[in-house]
Design a protein around this motif. Structure first.
Motif, mmCIF file in Angstrom:
data_model
loop_
_atom_site.group_PDB
_atom_site.id
_atom_site.type_symbol
_atom_site.label_atom_id
_atom_site.label_comp_id
_atom_site.label_asym_id
_atom_site.label_seq_id
_atom_site.Cartn_x
_atom_site.Cartn_y
_atom_site.Cartn_z
ATOM 1 N N LEU A 1 0.820 -1.213 0.000
ATOM 2 C CA LEU A 1 0.000 0.000 0.000
ATOM 3 C C LEU A 1 0.853 1.263 0.000
ATOM 4 C CD1 LEU A 1 -2.882 -0.987 2.466
ATOM 5 C CD2 LEU A 1 -2.969 -0.860 -0.025
ATOM 6 N N THR A 2 1.941 1.263 0.759
ATOM 7 C CA THR A 2 2.776 2.467 0.816
ATOM 8 C C THR A 2 3.539 2.684 -0.491
ATOM 9 O OG1 THR A 2 4.455 1.147 1.985
ATOM 10 C CG2 THR A 2 3.046 2.569 3.311
ATOM 11 N N LEU B 1 6.602 0.702 10.513
ATOM 12 C CA LEU B 1 8.012 0.881 10.145
ATOM 13 C C LEU B 1 8.304 0.302 8.762
ATOM 14 C CD1 LEU B 1 9.774 0.093 13.559
ATOM 15 C CD2 LEU B 1 9.458 2.338 12.475
ATOM 16 N N VAL B 2 7.710 -0.865 8.481
ATOM 17 C CA VAL B 2 7.877 -1.473 7.152
ATOM 18 C C VAL B 2 7.312 -0.557 6.068
ATOM 19 C CG1 VAL B 2 7.029 -3.339 5.656
ATOM 20 C CG2 VAL B 2 7.967 -3.874 7.895
ATOM 21 N N GLY B 3 6.123 0.013 6.337
ATOM 22 C CA GLY B 3 5.519 0.929 5.374
ATOM 23 C C GLY B 3 6.386 2.145 5.118
ATOM 24 N N ILE B 4 6.917 2.744 6.183
ATOM 25 C CA ILE B 4 7.785 3.916 6.041
ATOM 26 C C ILE B 4 9.048 3.550 5.257
ATOM 27 C CG2 ILE B 4 9.233 5.551 7.326
ATOM 28 C CD1 ILE B 4 7.102 5.415 9.568
ATOM 29 N N PHE C 1 8.157 3.108 1.541
ATOM 30 C CA PHE C 1 7.812 4.408 0.972
ATOM 31 C C PHE C 1 9.098 5.157 0.608
ATOM 32 C CE2 PHE C 1 6.729 8.898 1.106
ATOM 33 C CZ PHE C 1 5.514 8.944 0.422
ATOM 34 N N GLY C 2 10.054 5.150 1.555
ATOM 35 C CA GLY C 2 11.332 5.804 1.295
ATOM 36 C C GLY C 2 12.151 5.081 0.245
ATOM 37 N N PHE D 1 14.833 4.594 -5.058
ATOM 38 C CA PHE D 1 15.012 3.957 -6.362
ATOM 39 C C PHE D 1 14.673 4.930 -7.486
ATOM 40 C CE2 PHE D 1 15.854 0.006 -4.464
ATOM 41 C CZ PHE D 1 16.145 -0.930 -5.443
ATOM 42 N N LEU D 2 13.604 5.689 -7.282
ATOM 43 C CA LEU D 2 13.176 6.651 -8.292
ATOM 44 C C LEU D 2 14.268 7.694 -8.527
ATOM 45 C CD1 LEU D 2 10.491 6.884 -9.867
ATOM 46 C CD2 LEU D 2 9.780 8.605 -8.212
#
Length: 766
Positions: free
Chosen positions: A14-15, A51-54, A57-58, A63-64
């Motif tokens: 989701l993140t 924490l996994v989501g954060i 997200f980062g 990568f981008l």
């Protein structure tokens, strides 16, 4: 976290979607999921999932940031190494080329048969020099079309290179190769060996099932497998990896090895097999899950299947978070998750092999249904019964035969030859059966059109609820009815939709206009686009030719949920207007094919008539003065008269009013045809002019333009076409008359959406 890894995987998913599309709806879904975790899970699980989501997200943004191009668009000379196996198709070769720390997609057209032989000797990782012109990948040009640029972005490829100078004989292998690179070279040698020594179709299927290389399978056959939901059988996935793992484990045990040693050997060789099999997401997922299962057995640390799939998911997106945007990755994990969740309860209640096979096929189809409809717009109701036939066929006959033939070809060719004969006949028989079912069962194909993300979400909630109610032995039909109801509403929505549309489809250098009346009272297609096929020598013939009807028009129709055309108007017999009519007659129900009355039909028009008769479509010939009416909308034929002496001037010219404005569709009408219309209808005016003949200088005369006094001009022309359409003088003439111009070569598809007497134009490209 034992038993909770799935929650962490969903958090990561989701993140990443939030990072990719930062929309309010995505943010609301993420926050709702966070509330669910807070209320449902232990605090440590909630904190770890956050924490996994954060982290992901980062990671996505990291990568981008690091995968931006450093290559200048003006660069024309490139040195580097080939990073994929060259795909030779007739006179064309495609491959990825690693240069300056990134990859570019290369296409090169060979000029002679001897050059083809030189290219066939190229190996992956050969170092070469190329000269050519760079161009960026385009966004989609038609409604709901495949976004090739977005797909290449997930692979971190930013440029395509059309090579003008390429000398294969000057390429050379690198001085040093890593072990994974040597495995990739072994893979290419294996594919080449099968291509040269095994007859078709056995060769192409062995390449697909052993090495994960599907490029040699006929495109029409691939389409056939996809239409019946069988395409997963032609990709190396859990079924293949699990079967091969079991086979090799059994062989190692029979050779006298201990279970511990056999497990260790498989843990080492499975990652190597992932490289040999092409490293597709489905292969990596299956290999990771197999390794986790073997490791849990070895260390006597039992791991549940849901934890196994969640850990595989997290490991893969940690290596490349862009995996999550690939269709193959999504389907592989979703289908596996549904089967895994159901296997623990539902499958235990079924004791018969046939019953389990039926249930697994049904659950797999349910799990993939929303995604398939989102990406491909249709599904066959015969998928489940056909999977019941073809899954055992592939797992017990075709795949073992492929492995047997491959092994025997190195030791005893006569036995391998017998195996090839058997495999070829099995494959031909299975293809014949699929084609027979395809011809007999168009009624079993449900075309829903493209689903919105809301509908995809609702479908998954409903399908999950169906399986949950069965698991809890609450055999209620409520959720089943809801699932079917969502699909029924999706299919019937166009018939209650008060909006109509006129779409100029971008078919390149050609014409194709789609008219959809409100409440689906009528669907009319004016021309189909198409291209002329020139004669070629044997070495130039390609396996997979681009077809405007199959690759552009049909996906547009399917994405709109169009299952039937009320009328197909072929304005005249040029290939860029009617060349794809035969393809459409094969794939969609057409009630009536409309041709213009003329002295002599072209060869193309004769072929269209023959095809229409085979498809049981009515054939109608129209001339000036004819008209038809649908509801409050009338369509008037202004040309031809039937006495015209040229093909362009015998074009069907159609006049109508839609959305409060008048429209004139002119085909390829030239100046003489325009003068004839003005002679008989001097007061004619139109708000929207479909500019004739792609903006050719021979059309849109000043007198015709003054009489019509249009406000909008639509021009259908191919990008950088060799005819120079639209002509500069025509564009200037339109601009001087204060006519707003829409062009498919610059704007992509152009759509006018209307309700009653009001409407809006919008373009596919900004």
């Amino acid at each position: 976290m034992k038993g909770f890894y799935l929650y962490a995987a969903v958090s990561a998913m989701l993140t990443i979607f939030l990072a990719y599309h930062f929309l309010w709806i995505t943010l609301i879904v993420v926050l709702s999921y966070a509330v669910f975790l807070y209320l449902r899970c232990p605090r440590y699980v909630f904190i770890l999932c956050v924490l996994v989501g954060i982290f992901f997200f980062g990671l996505f943004h990291l990568f981008l940031f690091h995968h931006q191009t450093s290559i200048s668009s003006n660069q024309t000379i490139f040195t580097g190494q080939i990073s994929s196996i060259p795909n030779i198709d007739g006179s064309q070769v495609r491959f990825f080329f690693s240069t300056q720390g990134e990859e570019v997609s290369v296409v090169y057209y060979m000029k002679s048969e001897s050059e083809v032989k030189q290219v066939q000797s190229l190996m992956i990782y050969d170092r070469c020099m190329l000269k050519g012109k760079l161009s960026s990948f385009e966004e989609r040009r038609n409604p709901n079309a495949f976004n090739y640029k977005g797909y290449m972005d997930t692979k971190h490829v930013h440029w395509k290179l059309k090579a003008s100078t390429f000398t294969p004989s000057l390429c050379h292998p690198p001085k040093q190769l890593s072990f994974p690179q040597r495995l990739s070279i072994y893979r290419q040698h294996g594919i080449d060996y099968l291509q040269k020594n095994v007859p078709q179709p056995a060769s192409s299927f062995m390449q697909a099932l052993i090495y994960g290389e599907r490029s040699q399978i006929d495109s029409d056959l691939l389409q056939l497998y996809q239409s019946f939901g069988l395409i997963h059988l032609l990709a190396i996935s859990g079924l293949h990896v699990g079967l091969m793992t079991f086979m090799f484990f059994y062989v190692l045990i029979r050779m006298g090895m201990t279970r511990q040693l056999a497990t260790n050997i498989l843990l080492v060789t499975l990652p190597l097999y992932a490289i040999i099999a092409g490293g597709a997401p489905s292969v990596i997922r299956a290999v990771l899950m197999s390794m986790l299962a073997l490791a849990s057995t070895k260390y006597q640390k039992k791991i549940s299947l849901t934890d196994s799939i969640a850990l595989a998911f997290l490991l893969m997106i940690a290596v490349n978070p862009f995996y999550i945007l690939q269709v193959g990755f999504q389907l592989s994990f979703v289908v596996t998750l549904f089967i895994v969740l159901s296997a623990q309860v539902i499958l235990k209640r079924i004791t018969s092999t046939m019953g389990q096979l039926l249930l697994v096929s049904f659950i797999a189809q349910l799990g993939s249904l929303p995604l398939l409809l989102f990406y491909f717009y249709e599904v066959s109701l015969l998928s489940v019964p056909l999977n019941m036939i073809y899954v055992p066929l592939f797992s017990t006959v075709i795949l073992p035969l492929c492995l047997f033939i491959f092994t025997m070809s190195f030791f005893f060719l006569p036995i391998a030859g017998i195996g090839q004969w058997i495999l070829n006949n099995v494959l031909l028989l299975s293809e014949w059966f699929l084609q027979l079912i395809h011809n007999l069962s168009p009624v079993f194909v449900v075309t829903t059109g493209k689903l919105s993300l809301w509908v995809v979400g609702l479908l998954y909630i409903a399908i999950y609820s169906v399986l949950w109610s069965i698991e809890k032995k609450k055999y209620t039909s409520f959720f089943s009815i809801v699932t079917v109801l969502i699909l029924v509403v999706q299919c019937l929505f166009p018939y209650v939709n008060p909006y109509g549309k006129v779409t100029m489809i971008d078919v390149g250098q050609g014409d194709s206009l789609l008219i959809e009346l409100p409440y689906r009272r009528g669907v009319y297609l004016i021309d189909t686009g198409g291209s002329v096929l020139f004669s070629s020598e044997g070495w130039q013939v390609r396996r997979d030719l681009f077809d405007v009807g199959k690759d552009i028009v049909m996906p547009v129709l399917k994405s709109k949920g169009i299952r039937k055309l009320n009328k197909l108007l072929i304005t005249h017999g040029d290939y860029d207007h009617g060349g794809s009519a035969s393809t459409l007659l094969d794939q969609v129900k057409i009630e009536q094919v409309v041709l213009g009355k003329k002295k002599q039909l072209t060869d193309l028009e004769i072929n269209i008539i023959e095809q229409a008769r085979k498809a049981n479509s009515q054939i109608s010939y129209v001339k000036k003065g004819d008209y038809w009416k649908q509801g409050d909308t009338s369509f008037y034929i202004l040309s031809p008269t039937g006495t015209e002496t040229t093909s362009n001037n015998s074009s069907i010219v159609l006049f109508t009013e839609l959305g409060g404005i008048s429209w004139l569709f002119t085909g390829d009408l030239e100046e003489a045809g325009e003068a004839e219309i003005l002679r008989t209808m001097p007061s004619i005016q139109a708000d929207v002019l479909k500019v004739a003949h792609h903006g050719s200088k021979s059309s849109t005369s000043p007198s015709f333009l003054r009489a019509l006094n249009p406000q909008i001009a639509l021009i259908s022309a191919g990008q950088k076409n060799r005819y120079g359409h639209p002509h500069k003088e025509v564009v200037e003439r339109l601009q001087e008359a204060n006519v707003f111009i829409y062009r498919t070569d610059e704007n992509g598809a152009i759509t006018y959406t209307f309700r009653k007497n009001k409407g809006t134009f919008y373009t596919e490209l900004p």
